[in-house]
Design an enzyme around this catalytic site. Structure first.
Site, mmCIF file in Angstrom:
data_model
loop_
_atom_site.group_PDB
_atom_site.id
_atom_site.type_symbol
_atom_site.label_atom_id
_atom_site.label_comp_id
_atom_site.label_asym_id
_atom_site.label_seq_id
_atom_site.Cartn_x
_atom_site.Cartn_y
_atom_site.Cartn_z
ATOM 1 N N ARG A 43 -3.356 -1.226 -6.778
ATOM 2 C CA ARG A 43 -2.732 -2.569 -6.689
ATOM 3 C C ARG A 43 -2.941 -3.242 -7.999
ATOM 4 O O ARG A 43 -4.228 -3.089 -8.463
ATOM 5 C CB ARG A 43 -2.844 -3.081 -5.477
ATOM 6 C CG ARG A 43 -4.298 -3.701 -5.462
ATOM 7 C CD ARG A 43 -4.525 -4.215 -3.803
ATOM 8 N NE ARG A 43 -5.951 -4.334 -3.409
ATOM 9 C CZ ARG A 43 -6.481 -4.321 -2.419
ATOM 10 N NH1 ARG A 43 -5.656 -4.683 -1.306
ATOM 11 N NH2 ARG A 43 -7.862 -4.404 -2.258
ATOM 12 N N GLY A 85 -6.814 -10.193 8.136
ATOM 13 C CA GLY A 85 -6.427 -10.664 9.352
ATOM 14 C C GLY A 85 -5.293 -9.779 10.126
ATOM 15 O O GLY A 85 -5.272 -9.642 11.139
ATOM 16 N N ARG A 95 -3.360 3.139 8.593
ATOM 17 C CA ARG A 95 -3.593 1.836 7.519
ATOM 18 C C ARG A 95 -2.441 0.955 7.750
ATOM 19 O O ARG A 95 -1.145 1.257 7.567
ATOM 20 C CB ARG A 95 -3.777 2.416 6.425
ATOM 21 C CG ARG A 95 -4.598 3.630 5.949
ATOM 22 C CD ARG A 95 -4.439 4.268 4.879
ATOM 23 N NE ARG A 95 -5.231 3.284 3.756
ATOM 24 C CZ ARG A 95 -5.089 3.617 2.605
ATOM 25 N NH1 ARG A 95 -4.548 4.801 1.834
ATOM 26 N NH2 ARG A 95 -5.901 2.906 1.513
ATOM 27 N N CYS A 145 6.499 -39.092 -18.221
ATOM 28 C CA CYS A 145 5.256 -39.457 -18.105
ATOM 29 C C CYS A 145 4.594 -39.623 -16.964
ATOM 30 O O CYS A 145 3.513 -40.190 -16.983
ATOM 31 C CB CYS A 145 5.240 -40.710 -19.118
ATOM 32 S SG CYS A 145 6.158 -42.179 -18.281
ATOM 33 N N MET A 188 -4.773 -5.487 11.204
ATOM 34 C CA MET A 188 -5.681 -4.423 11.949
ATOM 35 C C MET A 188 -6.197 -3.940 10.590
ATOM 36 O O MET A 188 -5.901 -3.465 9.679
ATOM 37 C CB MET A 188 -4.768 -3.429 12.535
ATOM 38 C CG MET A 188 -5.837 -2.684 13.501
ATOM 39 S SD MET A 188 -4.950 -1.255 13.967
ATOM 40 C CE MET A 188 -5.146 -0.213 12.514
ATOM 41 N N TYR A 225 10.792 -33.959 -23.861
ATOM 42 C CA TYR A 225 9.133 -33.592 -23.986
ATOM 43 C C TYR A 225 8.706 -33.938 -22.506
ATOM 44 O O TYR A 225 9.270 -34.602 -21.816
ATOM 45 C CB TYR A 225 8.675 -34.458 -25.032
ATOM 46 C CG TYR A 225 8.515 -36.005 -24.751
ATOM 47 C CD1 TYR A 225 7.669 -36.617 -23.905
ATOM 48 C CD2 TYR A 225 9.535 -36.619 -25.263
ATOM 49 C CE1 TYR A 225 7.648 -38.053 -23.654
ATOM 50 C CE2 TYR A 225 9.674 -38.199 -24.888
ATOM 51 C CZ TYR A 225 8.721 -38.629 -24.243
ATOM 52 O OH TYR A 225 8.889 -40.101 -24.052
ATOM 53 N N LYS A 231 0.813 -1.316 0.093
ATOM 54 C CA LYS A 231 0.001 -0.032 0.021
ATOM 55 C C LYS A 231 0.905 1.314 0.072
ATOM 56 O O LYS A 231 0.869 2.310 -0.741
ATOM 57 C CB LYS A 231 -0.825 -0.099 1.222
ATOM 58 C CG LYS A 231 -2.020 0.854 1.043
ATOM 59 C CD LYS A 231 -3.089 0.744 2.444
ATOM 60 C CE LYS A 231 -3.818 -0.658 2.427
ATOM 61 N NZ LYS A 231 -4.341 -0.926 3.791
ATOM 62 N N SER A 239 12.166 -42.455 -20.652
ATOM 63 C CA SER A 239 10.839 -41.898 -20.150
ATOM 64 C C SER A 239 10.614 -42.129 -18.763
ATOM 65 O O SER A 239 10.834 -43.088 -18.222
ATOM 66 C CB SER A 239 9.719 -42.663 -20.858
ATOM 67 O OG SER A 239 8.594 -41.540 -20.566
ATOM 68 N N HIS A 275 -7.826 -43.136 -5.702
ATOM 69 C CA HIS A 275 -7.907 -43.673 -6.809
ATOM 70 C C HIS A 275 -8.973 -43.011 -7.564
ATOM 71 O O HIS A 275 -8.695 -42.463 -8.610
ATOM 72 C CB HIS A 275 -8.408 -45.140 -6.862
ATOM 73 C CG HIS A 275 -8.288 -45.854 -7.955
ATOM 74 N ND1 HIS A 275 -9.680 -45.827 -9.010
ATOM 75 C CD2 HIS A 275 -7.525 -46.492 -8.828
ATOM 76 C CE1 HIS A 275 -9.277 -46.515 -9.901
ATOM 77 N NE2 HIS A 275 -8.342 -46.602 -9.981
HETATM 78 P P1 ADP Z 1 -8.023 -2.119 3.447
HETATM 79 O O1 ADP Z 1 -6.757 -2.799 3.164
HETATM 80 O O2 ADP Z 1 -8.841 -2.873 4.238
HETATM 81 O O3 ADP Z 1 -8.656 -1.592 2.160
HETATM 82 P P2 ADP Z 1 -7.688 0.874 3.576
HETATM 83 O O4 ADP Z 1 -6.328 1.089 4.598
HETATM 84 O O5 ADP Z 1 -7.287 0.610 2.440
HETATM 85 O O6 ADP Z 1 -7.940 -0.574 4.283
HETATM 86 O O7 ADP Z 1 -8.475 1.576 4.008
HETATM 87 C C1 ADP Z 1 -10.038 1.298 4.479
HETATM 88 C C2 ADP Z 1 -10.753 2.300 3.691
HETATM 89 O O8 ADP Z 1 -10.548 3.719 4.297
HETATM 90 C C3 ADP Z 1 -10.752 2.564 2.193
HETATM 91 O O9 ADP Z 1 -12.141 2.584 1.628
HETATM 92 C C4 ADP Z 1 -10.010 3.729 2.148
HETATM 93 O O10 ADP Z 1 -10.031 4.324 1.036
HETATM 94 C C5 ADP Z 1 -10.444 4.578 3.256
HETATM 95 N N1 ADP Z 1 -9.189 5.474 3.535
HETATM 96 C C6 ADP Z 1 -8.004 5.325 4.269
HETATM 97 N N2 ADP Z 1 -7.378 6.226 4.248
HETATM 98 C C7 ADP Z 1 -8.102 7.502 4.023
HETATM 99 C C8 ADP Z 1 -7.885 8.600 4.141
HETATM 100 N N3 ADP Z 1 -6.629 9.153 4.361
HETATM 101 N N4 ADP Z 1 -9.046 9.470 3.678
HETATM 102 C C9 ADP Z 1 -10.322 9.079 3.386
HETATM 103 N N5 ADP Z 1 -10.352 7.732 3.550
HETATM 104 C C10 ADP Z 1 -9.279 6.696 3.563
HETATM 105 MG MG MG Z 2 -7.870 -0.433 0.567
#
Ligand code: ADP
Ligand code: MG
Ligand code: MG
Length: 889
Positions: free
Chosen positions: A349, A105, A96, A841, A107, A861, A26, A774, A465
């Site tokens: 991404r 999984g 984030r 084979c 936060m 092959y 990210k 083979s 099998h």
């Molecule tokens: P995830 O990995 O679960 O997608 P994100 O970190 O991308 O989590 O964020 C979750 C949501 O919060 C997404 O919709 C993202 O666009 C929004 N978001 C994250 N940071 C900001 C920000 N600085 N301003 C506005 N929205 C945000």
């Molecule tokens: Mg996201």
């Protein structure tokens, strides 16, 4: 001082896309987007190295981190003209998590951090919208309370419900600023009660709390499990992104959305996504309000696309889409927010996609000139092609689930339930679609499995099998559906109170392991178009030839359709199980002397010849490797008193005689017993008959079409040079006889399977009498490890789970051990005979990782089951091109 913090946006970009190891996916992509001039709210990334340090030092932060985070914040304050904790113009941020690869999984993101009892007033003032400010504050407390402080989120939801009930409204949107204020008060009370501390008012304390929670979540059980399942090392660590907030929920000229630059399920080149007006972050996926489509073309009646609602912002987004695809040269999955008509990019991404989409996107992008053909070939995961080569259930069709088992062989099939292989065969012969249902299957069921559209077993695993044979045949199979009870006597199967009788219809989805009642409509696979194009490109890059393992005309034809360049393994014993011949086979086995055996073999000869003629016609001009009889003879005899009695009656034999012969032939360890060339040497007349059938068949096709195949006669289980010498003499003698009788000759070759360690180690000697090797890697794996595949179920899964073996050596070749033998045999063999042809084979011939190994060792092959031929073609091309990248979901 080490750099722990990297800035992005607001004119200072210290990261790049290729720094994902340090910055997480990210963070690296936020920096890259800012770098190429896209509108990214400024922020900074705390590196994955901090996470690693944190765990190596008893959850302490490295020196200098605090100052660097402080400096990062100061820059955000400057860039935004706001201050952290300033009651009038507060800076708010999101925190984030972001690992190198996206990882559920971890936060959840905390938004609106920096709000407190003072700053909420400033936000109300600045936005001119107190309702928005209090709603933001309560969202913040809710997210922070649950993800950082660990308070159960239900507590918060209950409070909102309570207030709504009180006001007599049902929608969140109907609540006023005062209502949200009340919610906030109740939230804070709850947090103080649950945690014993008041909700933190100091924004810096909030920030460090959230940073600590992100790093802490790296080691939570959910994240650990996910890493284990996906082979992600724990020492990779996660990064933390702190980013200036932008607001999609500040009014009707604001919005937030997620989209894909192309359709991720079909690959179609249309802008695909959803958005919500006046909403924040995860509202779009939360399902509280119904999101609307991004593009007008995809809007259904009553829906308002972003294109229509906010044309300028949409135009800007469209421009970003174009820039991102050109820049990343791949389909992107993006998140954006529109604040007061201005677009901000929050994430990009490479988007996950289905196999069908991966294929289409790769081909389209090559046509568009975004990538070259080699790159297109690299981008499709060969194993995912499996999904495309079989009919699949129509995703829109309704269905009723009966039970679930293991997804043992992909594809979907509907048909009437039958409980025996013979019935499967006879009803299929009448043109009925049948599903063969067995508790488990054995080699005697092969003909029924062939005749069936799909196979269902209630016992056995992914290497049972049924599973192995079904995959080989390309039949959909659900194995080990333990909740189904099969009653052969009553001719019923039942599960969850539902009873299905023989003759009633069920549907299997071998890709998911599901079993449905009745017929579910299907979609046929598409072998033309993009699929054909990509395969053609792949063929241009590969060096390895791809053949198929096939013994029936149907399999041979299917394989040709999929591009097989000959047969690498034709197992003649499968032809012996056919009900028309099994009688003669048994007669041969029961014969007291050679004359008796010859008489029985005489009856088999025309059948074998016809078998070969059918295959040779299909494989005109191509090499066809035929393995002479391999399994021990008792496999062809009945077992158990009842079956013995039936067979004896049919043969006009005394059951006692039959029983005695069965007992005589019984072996303590059949896999290492009287089989393979040991049979051909002790009963040369068997191999003589087979050789004759092959040569006569080939000459017949030569006369008929002028385009004979090139028979390659293969001797199984050779461990000693002399064994091959003796069998070779037999075959050459028969060849000369047949050629003399016909007055015509034919090109052919004689070689051996390498499936015993001794054969590999003495390959130079063996090569003196072999035209080809083979590698029979199924048996070679069994004999190298000294384990029987049929008995491995009791410990092999445990070995893999505990990491004693990295993966199932029957699925992907054990490069260290079995591979070493292959390498030795290939080198020694070629040294003794430079023209020696080398192939594989075993089932590994269709496994991409094993194919890469075959490329490395320089085999000529690979041979695999028909449905894996395209997989092998693509994998061989990728092996020749080097590293492949998987973009499929
Ligand atoms: P995830 O990995 O679960 O997608 P994100 O970190 O991308 O989590 O964020 C979750 C949501 O919060 C997404 O919709 C993202 O666009 C929004 N978001 C994250 N940071 C900001 C920000 N600085 N301003 C506005 N929205 C945000
Ligand atoms: Mg996201
Ligand atoms: Mg073998």
């Amino acid at each position: 001082m080490k750099k722990w913090v990297y800035n992005f946006g607001g004119g200072l970009n210290e990261g790049r896309a290729d720094m994902r190891e340090l910055l997480g996916g990210k963070g690296a992509n936020l920096a890259e987007m800012a770098l190429i001039g896209l509108p990214v709210p400024p922020g900074f990334t705390i590196t994955t190295e901090v996470c690693t340090y944190f765990y190596a030092h008893d959850r302490k932060y490295p020196d200098g981190l605090e100052e660097q985070v402080g400096a990062g914040l100061a820059r955000l304050e400057e860039a935004s003209g706001r201050k952290f904790g300033d009651p009038a113009r507060p800076l708010l941020v999101s925190v984030r998590s972001g690992a190198r690869v996206s990882m559920p999984g971890m936060m959840d993101t905390v938004l609106n951090l920096g709000l407190n009892d003072q700053t909420v007033g400033g936000l109300a003032e600045a936005s001119g919208d107190p309702r928005f400010a209090w709603d933001s504050y309560r969202r913040f407390i809710q997210m922070y309370g649950s993800v950082v402080l660990g308070v159960d989120h239900h507590r918060f939801e209950d409070i909102i419900e309570h207030v709504k009930l009180d006001r007599g409204v049902s929608e969140d949107t109907a609540l006023t600023a005062e209502d949200w204020q009340e919610v906030v008060a109740a939230y804070k009370e709850t947090i103080e009660r649950e945690t014993g501390r008041p909700f933190p008012q100091d924004p810096r304390e909030q920030l460090w709390g959230a940073i600590g929670a992100v790093f802490g979540s790296w080691m939570n059980p959910r994240a650990i499990t996910y890493r284990k399942l996906h082979d992600i090392p724990a020492d990779w660590g996660t990064a933390v992104n702190v980013q200036t907030m932008v607001f999609g929920n500040m009014g009707e000229d604001c919005a937030t959305g997620v989209c894909f630059t192309r359709n991720p399920s079909t690959g179609e080149n249309v802008f695909y996504g959803e958005y919500l007006v006046n909403a924040q972050g995860e509202d779009v996926v939360a399902g509280i309000r119904t999101p609307q489509p991004i593009s007008e073309a995809l809007a259904k009646p009553g829906e308002v696309s972003l294109e229509r609602a906010m044309p300028e912002a949409y135009a800007e987004l469209l421009r970003v889409r174009e820039i991102l695809e050109r820049h990343y040269r791949d389909m992107q999955d993006i998140e954006f927010t529109i604040e007061r008509r201005k677009l901000y990019m929050l994430q990009t991404r490479n988007g996950k996609r289905t196999a069908a989409a991966a294929l289409k996107i790769a081909v389209d992008m090559a046509h568009e000139g975004l990538i070259d053909r080699a790159e297109a070939v690299r981008r499709v995961n060969p194993a995912s092609l499996d999904q495309l080569l079989h009919p699949t259930l129509d995703p829109k069709a309704p269905r009723r689930l009966l039970a679930k088992g293991l997804p043992a062989s992909p594809g979907a099939a509907s048909g009437i339930v039958v409980f025996s292989a013979d019935e499967a065969e006879s009803r299929a012969a009448k043109g009925e679609a049948v599903i063969l249902v067995r508790i488990e299957t054995s080699p005697e069921d092969i003909h029924g499995m062939h005749a069936a559209r799909g196979i269902l077993t209630t016992r056995g695993g992914m290497t049972s099998h049924a599973a192995v044979v079904a995959r080989g045949m390309g039949r959909p199979c659900v194995a080990g559906a333990g909740s189904i009870v099969v009653d052969y006597g009553a001719q019923t199967l039942s599960a969850g109170g539902q009873v299905v009788r023989a003759g009633e219809v069920i549907t299997l989805d071998g890709g998911t392991g599901e079993v449905f009642l009745g017929a579910v409509p299907m979609q046929e696979p598409q072998l033309s178009g993009d699929f054909a194009t990509l395969m053609e490109w792949a063929d241009g890059f590969r060096r390895l030839k791809v053949r198929t393992n096939a013994e029936t005309p149907l399999d041979a034809e299917t394989a040709r359709k999929f591009g097989a360049e000959g047969i690498g393994l034709c197992r003649t014993e499968h032809m012996f199980f056919d009900p028309n011949r099994i009688g003669a086979v048994r007669q041969m086995i029961l014969a007291h002397d050679e004359a008796g055996r010859r008489a029985a073999l005489e009856k088999l000869l025309p059948f074998q010849r016809e078998d070969f003629i059918a295959l040779f016609r299909i494989m005109a001009g191509l090499p066809v490797t035929i393995r002479l009889l391999d399994p021990p003879l008792h496999e062809f005899l009945p077992h158990g008193p009842q079956e013995i009695a039936e067979v004896a009656a049919a043969m006009g034999q005394d059951p006692a005689v039959l029983e005695r012969r069965v007992a005589e032939l019984a072996e303590a360890n059949p896999m290492l017993g009287h089989r393979g060339c040991r049979l051909g040497i002790t009963y040369p007349e068997i191999y003589e008959m087979q050789a004759r059938a092959i040569f006569e068949g080939a000459l017949a096709v030569a006369a008929e079409t002028g385009n004979p195949p090139v028979p390659e006669i293969m001797i199984p289980l050779v461990g000693i040079k002399r064994e091959l010498e003796i069998t070779r003499e037999i075959i050459e003698r028969v060849a000369e006889q047949v050629f003399a009788e016909a007055g015509r000759r034919l090109t052919y070759s004689i070689g051996t399977m390498i499936e015993l360690p001794r054969a590999a180690l003495t390959a130079d000697a063996i090569a003196e009498v072999a035209d080809f090797f083979s590698f029979g890697t199924n048996d070679l794996t069994q004999t190298t490890f000294g384990l029987s595949r049929d008995d491995a179920g009791k410990f092999l899964p445990f070995y893999i789970e505990k990491g004693i073996l990295p993966r199932d050596p029957f699925v992907s070749i054990d490069v260290e051990g079995v591979g070493a033998l292959v390498r030795i045999a290939a080198e020694k063999g070629r040294k003794a005979r430079s023209q020696l042809k080398l192939g594989i084979c075993g089932e590994h011939g269709g496994d991409p990782a094993s194919i890469a190994f075959c490329e490395e060792v320089g085999l000529d092959y690979v041979s695999c089951s028909p449905y894996r031929v395209p997989v092998a073609r693509l994998a061989a091309a990728q092996a020749a091109l080097g590293q492949a990248v998987d973009r499929t979901a």
